[in-house]
Design a protein around this motif. Structure first.
Motif, PDB file in Angstrom:
ATOM      1  N   LEU A  75      -4.728 -13.725 -25.701  1.00  0.00           N
ATOM      2  CA  LEU A  75      -3.271 -13.573 -25.676  1.00  0.00           C
ATOM      3  C   LEU A  75      -2.776 -12.694 -26.814  1.00  0.00           C
ATOM      4  CD1 LEU A  75      -2.249 -17.194 -24.672  1.00  0.00           C
ATOM      5  CD2 LEU A  75      -1.827 -15.106 -23.350  1.00  0.00           C
ATOM      6  N   LYS A  76      -3.365 -12.832 -27.999  1.00  0.00           N
ATOM      7  CA  LYS A  76      -2.994 -11.972 -29.133  1.00  0.00           C
ATOM      8  C   LYS A  76      -3.326 -10.511 -28.823  1.00  0.00           C
ATOM      9  CE  LYS A  76      -3.684 -15.565 -32.577  1.00  0.00           C
ATOM     10  NZ  LYS A  76      -4.557 -16.037 -33.669  1.00  0.00           N
ATOM     11  N   PHE A  77      -4.497 -10.295 -28.248  1.00  0.00           N
ATOM     12  CA  PHE A  77      -4.905  -8.938 -27.879  1.00  0.00           C
ATOM     13  C   PHE A  77      -3.937  -8.349 -26.856  1.00  0.00           C
ATOM     14  CE2 PHE A  77      -7.240  -6.099 -25.021  1.00  0.00           C
ATOM     15  CZ  PHE A  77      -7.654  -5.138 -25.920  1.00  0.00           C
ATOM     16  N   LEU A  78      -3.592  -9.142 -25.844  1.00  0.00           N
ATOM     17  CA  LEU A  78      -2.659  -8.681 -24.807  1.00  0.00           C
ATOM     18  C   LEU A  78      -1.272  -8.417 -25.391  1.00  0.00           C
ATOM     19  CD1 LEU A  78      -3.728 -10.961 -21.830  1.00  0.00           C
ATOM     20  CD2 LEU A  78      -4.069  -8.482 -22.034  1.00  0.00           C
ATOM     21  N   ALA A  79      -0.867  -9.233 -26.346  1.00  0.00           N
ATOM     22  CA  ALA A  79       0.434  -9.015 -26.989  1.00  0.00           C
ATOM     23  C   ALA A  79       0.454  -7.689 -27.747  1.00  0.00           C
ATOM     24  CB  ALA A  79       0.763 -10.172 -27.924  1.00  0.00           C
ATOM     25  N   ASP A  80      -0.625  -7.392 -28.458  1.00  0.00           N
ATOM     26  CA  ASP A  80      -0.722  -6.102 -29.151  1.00  0.00           C
ATOM     27  C   ASP A  80      -0.684  -4.945 -28.158  1.00  0.00           C
ATOM     28  OD1 ASP A  80      -0.903  -7.340 -31.624  1.00  0.00           O
ATOM     29  OD2 ASP A  80      -3.093  -7.148 -31.764  1.00  0.00           O
ATOM     30  N   MET A  81      -1.406  -5.099 -27.074  1.00  0.00           N
ATOM     31  CA  MET A  81      -1.443  -4.058 -26.055  1.00  0.00           C
ATOM     32  C   MET A  81      -0.058  -3.883 -25.412  1.00  0.00           C
ATOM     33  SD  MET A  81      -3.962  -3.662 -22.778  1.00  0.00           S
ATOM     34  CE  MET A  81      -5.402  -3.598 -23.825  1.00  0.00           C
ATOM     35  N   ALA A  82       0.613  -4.983 -25.147  1.00  0.00           N
ATOM     36  CA  ALA A  82       1.953  -4.919 -24.560  1.00  0.00           C
ATOM     37  C   ALA A  82       2.924  -4.223 -25.513  1.00  0.00           C
ATOM     38  CB  ALA A  82       2.450  -6.321 -24.216  1.00  0.00           C
ATOM     39  N   ASP A  83       2.787  -4.482 -26.803  1.00  0.00           N
ATOM     40  CA  ASP A  83       3.642  -3.826 -27.789  1.00  0.00           C
ATOM     41  C   ASP A  83       3.411  -2.315 -27.792  1.00  0.00           C
ATOM     42  OD1 ASP A  83       5.502  -3.869 -30.100  1.00  0.00           O
ATOM     43  OD2 ASP A  83       3.713  -3.191 -31.188  1.00  0.00           O
ATOM     44  N   ARG A  84       2.147  -1.905 -27.795  1.00  0.00           N
ATOM     45  CA  ARG A  84       1.823  -0.464 -27.743  1.00  0.00           C
ATOM     46  C   ARG A  84       2.385   0.164 -26.472  1.00  0.00           C
ATOM     47  NH1 ARG A  84      -3.254  -2.057 -29.279  1.00  0.00           N
ATOM     48  NH2 ARG A  84      -4.055  -1.698 -27.192  1.00  0.00           N
ATOM     49  N   CYS A  85       2.186  -0.522 -25.364  1.00  0.00           N
ATOM     50  CA  CYS A  85       2.653  -0.023 -24.076  1.00  0.00           C
ATOM     51  C   CYS A  85       4.180   0.114 -24.083  1.00  0.00           C
ATOM     52  CB  CYS A  85       2.186  -0.956 -22.971  1.00  0.00           C
ATOM     53  SG  CYS A  85       2.422  -0.307 -21.313  1.00  0.00           S
ATOM     54  N   ALA A  86       4.861  -0.851 -24.653  1.00  0.00           N
ATOM     55  CA  ALA A  86       6.324  -0.811 -24.727  1.00  0.00           C
ATOM     56  C   ALA A  86       6.799   0.363 -25.585  1.00  0.00           C
ATOM     57  CB  ALA A  86       6.858  -2.128 -25.284  1.00  0.00           C
ATOM     58  N   ARG A  87       6.142   0.597 -26.720  1.00  0.00           N
ATOM     59  CA  ARG A  87       6.521   1.735 -27.570  1.00  0.00           C
ATOM     60  C   ARG A  87       6.297   3.060 -26.848  1.00  0.00           C
ATOM     61  NH1 ARG A  87       3.205   1.939 -31.919  1.00  0.00           N
ATOM     62  NH2 ARG A  87       2.011   0.114 -31.353  1.00  0.00           N
TER      63      ARG A  87
END
Length: 128
Positions: A104-116
């Motif tokens: 979940l932490k990994f996915l959250a980081d990925m989601a943040d990058r994707c959002a930016r």
């Protein structure tokens, strides 16, 4: 977990579509000092505009590709975590819980990058 090979993206910074905005301004300042015929200046200006357009299109393509890739990875990661929906009926081992927490932490980081990247794509898409 940042993707430092992505154009316009650096670890710890927001995405930027213009990594060298001062270069174009510097070229224009230097050209003003030269005694060039008007046709040369006009041709050079058209070339600079074409290069800027090409860079924007390339960045859009790169951002779009990264967004699509990360979305596919996030969707796959979410499906891996599907047993969390059954947690009350099918308890997980402590190690499985830790593994899912890390996922979940990994996915959250990925989601943040994707959002930016998506925000940057929206910003530069308004310019073309």
């Amino acid at each position: 977990m940042e993707d430092s090979n992505t154009p316009g993206l650096r670890p710890g910074t927001e995405a930027r579509s213009e990594p060298f905005p001062d270069v174009i301004e510097q070229i224009h300042r230097e050209l003003q000092r030269l005694d060039m015929p008007c046709t040369c200046k006009e041709q050079l200006d058209r070339t600079i505009v074409a290069i800027e357009t090409w860079r924007t299109l390339k960045l859009q393509r790169d951002l779009t590709g990264n967004i699509e890739t990360e979305y596919a990875q996030m969707a796959s990661g979410i499906s891996f975590l599907s047993d969390l929906a059954l947690l009350s009926r099918k308890p997980l081992t402590p190690q499985e819980m830790v593994d899912h927490a890390e996922s979940l932490k990994f996915l959250a980081d990925m989601a943040d990058r994707c959002a930016r990247r998506l925000t940057e794509l929206a910003r530069i898409s308004g310019k073309t």
